[in-house]
Design a protein around this motif. Structure first.
Motif, mmCIF file in Angstrom:
data_model
loop_
_atom_site.group_PDB
_atom_site.id
_atom_site.type_symbol
_atom_site.label_atom_id
_atom_site.label_comp_id
_atom_site.label_asym_id
_atom_site.label_seq_id
_atom_site.Cartn_x
_atom_site.Cartn_y
_atom_site.Cartn_z
ATOM 1 N N ASN A 122 3.765 -27.599 12.755
ATOM 2 C CA ASN A 122 4.269 -28.785 12.868
ATOM 3 C C ASN A 122 5.974 -29.106 12.979
ATOM 4 O O ASN A 122 7.214 -29.412 14.110
ATOM 5 C CB ASN A 122 4.245 -29.988 11.879
ATOM 6 N N PHE A 123 6.532 -27.961 11.618
ATOM 7 C CA PHE A 123 7.698 -27.992 11.836
ATOM 8 C C PHE A 123 8.958 -27.143 12.894
ATOM 9 O O PHE A 123 9.083 -27.508 13.900
ATOM 10 C CB PHE A 123 8.409 -27.526 10.729
ATOM 11 N N ALA A 124 7.658 -25.888 13.688
ATOM 12 C CA ALA A 124 7.861 -25.257 14.372
ATOM 13 C C ALA A 124 8.185 -25.213 15.791
ATOM 14 O O ALA A 124 8.625 -25.373 17.179
ATOM 15 C CB ALA A 124 7.174 -23.395 14.780
ATOM 16 N N LYS A 125 6.470 -26.506 16.334
ATOM 17 C CA LYS A 125 6.978 -27.036 17.228
ATOM 18 C C LYS A 125 8.181 -27.972 17.607
ATOM 19 O O LYS A 125 8.330 -28.052 18.638
ATOM 20 C CB LYS A 125 5.578 -28.255 17.150
ATOM 21 N N GLN A 126 8.384 -28.963 16.297
ATOM 22 C CA GLN A 126 9.624 -29.619 16.509
ATOM 23 C C GLN A 126 10.838 -28.671 16.820
ATOM 24 O O GLN A 126 11.430 -29.260 17.210
ATOM 25 C CB GLN A 126 9.449 -30.585 15.204
ATOM 26 N N GLU A 127 11.418 -27.967 16.562
ATOM 27 C CA GLU A 127 12.094 -27.149 16.802
ATOM 28 C C GLU A 127 12.623 -26.536 17.564
ATOM 29 O O GLU A 127 13.324 -25.669 18.484
ATOM 30 C CB GLU A 127 12.136 -25.801 15.112
ATOM 31 N N ALA A 128 11.257 -25.997 18.134
ATOM 32 C CA ALA A 128 10.905 -25.424 19.915
ATOM 33 C C ALA A 128 11.269 -26.555 20.435
ATOM 34 O O ALA A 128 11.717 -26.187 21.734
ATOM 35 C CB ALA A 128 9.701 -24.318 19.931
ATOM 36 N N GLU A 181 12.890 -29.598 20.578
ATOM 37 C CA GLU A 181 14.656 -29.955 19.873
ATOM 38 C C GLU A 181 16.462 -28.552 20.563
ATOM 39 O O GLU A 181 16.921 -28.873 21.144
ATOM 40 C CB GLU A 181 14.760 -30.059 18.648
ATOM 41 N N ALA A 182 14.930 -27.087 20.201
ATOM 42 C CA ALA A 182 16.199 -26.453 21.197
ATOM 43 C C ALA A 182 16.079 -26.317 22.211
ATOM 44 O O ALA A 182 16.957 -26.424 23.029
ATOM 45 C CB ALA A 182 15.481 -24.848 20.492
ATOM 46 N N ILE A 183 14.475 -26.870 23.101
ATOM 47 C CA ILE A 183 14.711 -26.877 25.088
ATOM 48 C C ILE A 183 15.654 -27.908 24.802
ATOM 49 O O ILE A 183 15.909 -27.670 26.172
ATOM 50 C CB ILE A 183 13.119 -27.437 25.200
ATOM 51 N N ALA A 184 15.375 -28.880 24.407
ATOM 52 C CA ALA A 184 15.794 -30.254 24.725
ATOM 53 C C ALA A 184 17.807 -29.596 24.835
ATOM 54 O O ALA A 184 18.192 -30.548 26.151
ATOM 55 C CB ALA A 184 15.942 -31.442 23.944
ATOM 56 N N GLN A 185 17.926 -29.095 23.785
ATOM 57 C CA GLN A 185 19.387 -28.641 23.643
ATOM 58 C C GLN A 185 20.154 -27.983 24.935
ATOM 59 O O GLN A 185 20.967 -27.904 25.314
ATOM 60 C CB GLN A 185 19.652 -28.414 22.101
ATOM 61 N N LYS A 186 18.752 -26.866 25.023
ATOM 62 C CA LYS A 186 19.351 -26.134 26.271
ATOM 63 C C LYS A 186 19.375 -26.482 27.885
ATOM 64 O O LYS A 186 20.387 -26.784 28.013
ATOM 65 C CB LYS A 186 18.508 -24.785 26.013
ATOM 66 N N ALA A 187 18.563 -27.854 27.462
ATOM 67 C CA ALA A 187 18.553 -28.111 28.995
ATOM 68 C C ALA A 187 19.896 -28.887 29.018
ATOM 69 O O ALA A 187 20.481 -29.545 29.874
ATOM 70 C CB ALA A 187 17.270 -29.252 28.515
ATOM 71 N N GLN A 188 20.581 -29.545 27.832
ATOM 72 C CA GLN A 188 21.438 -30.791 28.540
ATOM 73 C C GLN A 188 22.255 -29.827 28.049
ATOM 74 O O GLN A 188 23.406 -30.312 28.924
ATOM 75 C CB GLN A 188 21.659 -31.177 26.576
#
Length: 191
Positions: A76-82, A84-91
């Motif tokens: 669950n932690f890895a999914k959440q981090e992934a 959040e990383a995708i959202a940050q890169k998109a932003q």
């Protein structure tokens, strides 16, 4: 001269009594009795008490997790981090795409990565209230009592009674008698 006399000699009558005593015979046979004792029964069924203590949430909060829970948390932690990383890169990509605003987006992205905000920290070794779940089932006691008793059977016997009545006979023991004697002179019956 001799005076003539009349002498009377009397014997009284006497009666006699013959008595035959009565005879009475009694015989009593004892009653026949049988007694059967039925015993009482007592049945006790006991269901023992049960205490269940669930400490899984407490161990998880102390970060002493079981392997299955730890692997699930890591997934669950890895999914959440992934995500959040995708959202940050998109932003960041959207910020770089707005080149027409004539702002220096590369510098602002580099500053935000170089100076991250303060890290949130909390005491991690105290579990929350209610993390240990206790369930207690009290014992049950069922008592079944059946009263016994006695079965009494009696056969009575009537008394045997023989009676021969007595009797009394009356008889003459002595007959009455009256003797008349004339003593003394001669009597002239004609004069």
């Amino acid at each position: 001269m001799q005076v003539p006399q009349i002498r009377l000699h009397q014997t009284y009558a006497q009666i006699g009594l013959r008595t035959t005593q009565p005879v009475q015979e009694m015989e009593q046979q004892p009653a026949e009795q049988s007694i059967k004792q039925v015993s009482s029964t007592l049945t006790i069924e006991r269901k023992p008490s049960q205490l269940n203590i669930d400490q899984e949430q407490m161990w998880n909060e102390l970060n002493l997790k079981s392997p299955s829970v730890l692997s699930e948390d890591m997934v669950n932690f890895a999914k959440q981090e992934a995500l959040e990383a995708i959202a940050q890169k998109a932003q960041e990509g959207d910020q770089l795409a707005e080149i027409e605003k004539k702002s220096d987006m590369i510098v602002s992205i580099a500053e935000s990565k170089a100076n991250p905000g303060p890290i949130e920290f909390n005491i991690g070794f105290i579990p929350s209230y209610g993390s240990v779940k206790i369930h207690y089932t009290p014992s049950e006691l069922n008592v079944d009592w059946k009263q016994g008793g006695a079965e009494i059977e009696t056969i009575p016997h009537k008394p045997i009674h023989n009676y021969k009545p007595g009797k009394t006979e009356v008889y003459m023991r002595q007959m009455q008698n009256l003797q008349i004697d004339f003593v003394g002179g001669n009597l002239d019956r004609n004069t």
